[in-house]
Design a protein around this motif. Structure first.
Motif, PDB file in Angstrom:
ATOM      1  N   UNK A 117       0.851  -1.189   0.000  1.00  0.00           N
ATOM      2  CA  UNK A 117       0.000   0.000   0.000  1.00  0.00           C
ATOM      3  C   UNK A 117       0.886   1.239   0.000  1.00  0.00           C
ATOM      4  N   UNK A 118       0.257   2.359  -0.343  1.00  0.00           N
ATOM      5  CA  UNK A 118       0.980   3.638  -0.311  1.00  0.00           C
ATOM      6  C   UNK A 118       1.547   3.885   1.084  1.00  0.00           C
ATOM      7  N   UNK A 119       0.746   3.559   2.088  1.00  0.00           N
ATOM      8  CA  UNK A 119       1.185   3.746   3.476  1.00  0.00           C
ATOM      9  C   UNK A 119       2.454   2.932   3.770  1.00  0.00           C
ATOM     10  N   UNK A 120       2.462   1.672   3.301  1.00  0.00           N
ATOM     11  CA  UNK A 120       3.650   0.824   3.502  1.00  0.00           C
ATOM     12  C   UNK A 120       4.879   1.466   2.865  1.00  0.00           C
ATOM     13  N   UNK A 121       4.701   1.915   1.602  1.00  0.00           N
ATOM     14  CA  UNK A 121       5.842   2.498   0.878  1.00  0.00           C
ATOM     15  C   UNK A 121       6.324   3.755   1.602  1.00  0.00           C
ATOM     16  N   UNK A 122       5.385   4.565   2.071  1.00  0.00           N
ATOM     17  CA  UNK A 122       5.764   5.785   2.781  1.00  0.00           C
ATOM     18  C   UNK A 122       6.525   5.449   4.062  1.00  0.00           C
ATOM     19  N   UNK A 123       6.031   4.467   4.794  1.00  0.00           N
ATOM     20  CA  UNK A 123       6.709   4.081   6.044  1.00  0.00           C
ATOM     21  C   UNK A 123       8.108   3.532   5.773  1.00  0.00           C
ATOM     22  N   UNK A 124       8.249   2.774   4.669  1.00  0.00           N
ATOM     23  CA  UNK A 124       9.531   2.122   4.391  1.00  0.00           C
ATOM     24  C   UNK A 124      10.548   3.046   3.730  1.00  0.00           C
TER      25      UNK A 124
END
Ligand code: FES
Length: 61
Positions: free
Chosen positions: A20-27
């Motif tokens: 998800x976009x959230x995952x990519x942002x966190x990583x």
């Protein structure tokens, strides 16, 4: 201000489990600042999910 995360870093996050976009942002931090890359990230995620869809007939070959 932009975090200037590269396409390579985003692809690496996707290969390492981001779904998800959230995952990519966190990583990676991508999309966290100016956010101009959000649409690109979402498209990359969609493309990646298409590539990992299982065979609808359940056969490997
Ligand atoms: S945070 Fe600026 S392009 Fe992604």
């Amino acid at each position: 201000m932009c975090n200037f995360v590269t396409e390579r870093e985003i692809l690496s996050a996707i290969r390492n489990g981001a779904v998800s976009l959230r995952d990519v942002t966190e990583m990676t931090g991508a999309g966290e600042s100016c956010g101009r890359c959000k649409t690109v990230i979402e498209n990359m995620l969609k493309e990646a999910s298409v590539n990992v869809e299982p065979n609808p007939q359940g056969r490997l070959f």
